[in-house]
Design an enzyme around this catalytic site. Sequence first.
Site, mmCIF file in Angstrom:
data_model
loop_
_atom_site.group_PDB
_atom_site.id
_atom_site.type_symbol
_atom_site.label_atom_id
_atom_site.label_comp_id
_atom_site.label_asym_id
_atom_site.label_seq_id
_atom_site.Cartn_x
_atom_site.Cartn_y
_atom_site.Cartn_z
ATOM 1 C CG LEU A 216 -5.527 0.067 -2.261
ATOM 2 C CD1 LEU A 216 -5.106 -0.661 -2.568
ATOM 3 C CD2 LEU A 216 -7.217 0.018 -1.847
ATOM 4 C CG ASP A 247 -7.329 16.332 -7.850
ATOM 5 O OD1 ASP A 247 -8.618 15.493 -7.918
ATOM 6 O OD2 ASP A 247 -7.799 17.030 -6.651
#
Length: 298
Positions: A216, A247
Amino acid sequence: MTPLVLVFGSAAADLVFRLPHLPRAGETVLGEAGPMLPGGKGANQALAAARGGQGVAIAFAGAVGADPAAEVVTAPLRVAGVDLTRLRVVDRPTGLAAVCVDAQGANQIAVSTGANALARADQVGDADLGPGTVLLLQMEVPAAENAALILRARARGARVVMNLAPAAPMEVAALRALDLLVVNEPEAAWLGAGLGCHPDAAALHRALGIDVVVTLAERGAVAATRQGVVTASPFVVTPVDTVGAGDCWCGVLAAGLAAGMPLAPAMARANAAAAIACTRQGAGTAMPTAAEIAAMLA
């Protein structure tokens, strides 16, 4: 046997443009570009897992070309101790990404797939896919190769984590064979629309029957699992560049899981690492060390 995080995914060299604002349709915006930087979701996640250091082995399987951009990507992986013996050199250019970043750190990214289109599941042997392995995948290599590797890993007993990024079609049977699916809010919305369910973690968990994490951004992350709901609080930072933060989150999470951490502390550690990455420029170059993550958590 040392636990292994095996990342199957993309490698790319990033050319980052610093702009006052992101271009609108038909607009040219003047700014500055720096040198090529290491990138690609797979390589970024492998680098994050290695630098984040949980005492586990890290390996990367993907494809690059025989060109200078390949060295841009692979050099930091070697320095970090990532095993590259499963990396293929193919007769196509290394993947490239043009990354536009505005003054607030928001970004737009265009990617040339290049050699990533030739990454193949058979680069990973069955011996790599036992119970001591966490297999981490993304969606910048062919979906059919991801699906084949997921099903093999499931049969061999590996723990399989997929970051459905960028959002793209994947066989539902392969998604249901995952141990953990990680998506951000736009990816969750895309997937929920395809599955005919709400885009929250609980609804996606019910639709697929697997554990699901929805990240989020500055609001943290939430997971819906067979054991219940897990939340991870955010770390407040002033972002410089959000490229690669997702990532970083996935790589650090995978390393924590491979080291035997429960999901909740692994998510907290991933949140801390991604927050640090947002305060630095670039993708691969922004991945924090274990000591930096520990300091943020403290």
